[in-house]
Design a protein around this motif. Structure first.
Motif, PDB file in Angstrom:
ATOM      1  N   ASP A 199      -2.844   5.824  -3.083  1.00 18.67           N
ATOM      2  CA  ASP A 199      -3.645   7.028  -2.896  1.00 18.67           C
ATOM      3  C   ASP A 199      -2.721   8.222  -3.098  1.00 18.67           C
ATOM      4  O   ASP A 199      -1.491   8.087  -3.057  1.00 18.67           O
ATOM      5  N   ARG A 254       0.848  -1.187   0.000  1.00 21.59           N
ATOM      6  CA  ARG A 254       0.000   0.000   0.000  1.00 21.59           C
ATOM      7  C   ARG A 254       0.888   1.243   0.000  1.00 21.59           C
ATOM      8  O   ARG A 254       1.849   1.314   0.773  1.00 21.59           O
ATOM      9  N   THR A 276      -5.410   5.216   4.183  1.00 22.83           N
ATOM     10  CA  THR A 276      -4.914   4.095   3.367  1.00 22.83           C
ATOM     11  C   THR A 276      -3.919   3.222   4.120  1.00 22.83           C
ATOM     12  O   THR A 276      -3.872   2.003   3.913  1.00 22.83           O
ATOM     13  N   ALA A 279      -3.002  -1.041  -2.731  1.00 25.74           N
ATOM     14  CA  ALA A 279      -3.706   0.240  -2.789  1.00 25.74           C
ATOM     15  C   ALA A 279      -2.702   1.348  -3.054  1.00 25.74           C
ATOM     16  O   ALA A 279      -1.557   1.279  -2.607  1.00 25.74           O
TER      17      ALA A 279
END
Length: 271
Positions: A129, A102, A148, A127
């Motif tokens: 962001d 992430r 996140t 993920a």
């Protein structure tokens, strides 16, 4: 001249140079304006080692991320000052090691935001962001990152070629320490910074050229080895310590070293 970023909301001043866009020029990208091209060209003319240093810096980022995602088992990355996406972005390198990694990117240029939305695409398991924020706004960065990342678990804090844009008056060492203090034990800090004590005259000349053409609050300050080492206060430096870019755990298959380059780099672990 102002243009609008994606979504038509945030003005982009294209009449002055911005760090992310100048860096993009040096990397051979296409996402920049005449003011950025001029600043990049003149700064590189004053210090011809800028372009090889920028490319060596990108290679250092890749080696550090592979090291942390692999050997250190880090699965979360907070990349501040990410710049315009290029080859082998942090999430791409990390997710090759573990597709579940992430990553949160942070930058303050709306042009970066526009590209990030389109290009920083995560794996299904992981993920990514993006937070539009200035490095000085530590609270905003950490609040947004928590959406996140799990900050109770180790995180790699990436401060790669960004702290030079924070003047001494804004306490860059304090900002780095506040960010690291907010992260869990076992977190790491990955950092690179232009050197004030390697090719000092050329570095100073290139910085003057760049600063004369940069946006307000986007001027750059090179720092000495001792000053860069201070950014690792509160962390245990990994071998080989704070060194020039090509010297940090070089890839055996990486070819010939570009030689002495005016940037320091290192990786530290929070105990």
């Amino acid at each position: 001249m102002d243009e609008r970023s994606a979504g038509g909301m945030v003005p982009v001043n294209t009449s002055v140079a911005h760090p992310a866009r100048v860096y993009n020029v040096w990397l051979g990208g296409k996402d920049h304006y005449p003011a950025d091209q001029e600043a990049a060209r003149l700064a590189a003319a004053a210090n011809p080692k800028i372009v090889p240093a920028v490319r060596a810096n990108r290679a250092f980022l890749g080696r550090a991320v592979r090291q942390l995602a692999g050997e250190a088992g880090i699965r979360q990355f907070l990349d501040i000052g990410t710049g315009i996406p290029a080859a082998d972005n942090t999430h791409e390198v990390a997710q090759r090691v573990d597709p579940g990694a992430r990553v949160v990117y942070v930058d303050n240029d709306p042009i970066v935001l526009a590209h990030a939305r389109a290009l920083l695409v995560s794996t299904e398991q992981g993920a990514t962001d993006y937070v539009e924020a200035d490095l000085r706004d530590v609270d905003r960065i950490l609040t947004a990152a928590r959406e996140t990342l799990d900050l109770s678990q180790p995180v790699a804090l990436m401060l790669v070629a960004v702290l030079q844009y924070v003047p001494d008056a804004d306490d860059p060492h304090g900002l780095a320490r506040r960010l690291l203090d907010a992260l869990a034990p076992g977190s790491h800090i990955v950092l690179s910074h232009p050197a004030a004590d390697i090719g000092a005259e050329e570095v100073a000349a290139s910085m003057r050229v760049y600063n004369d053409r940069a946006a307000e609050h986007a001027g750059a300050t090179p720092r000495t080895h001792a000053e860069v080492t201070r950014f690792f206060d509160g962390a245990e430096l990994l071998d080989p310590g704070v060194v020039q870019l090509p010297e940090w755990r070089p890839d055996p298959a990486g070819g010939t070293s570009p030689g002495e380059l005016p940037m320091w780099c290192g990786v530290g672990r929070k105990p």
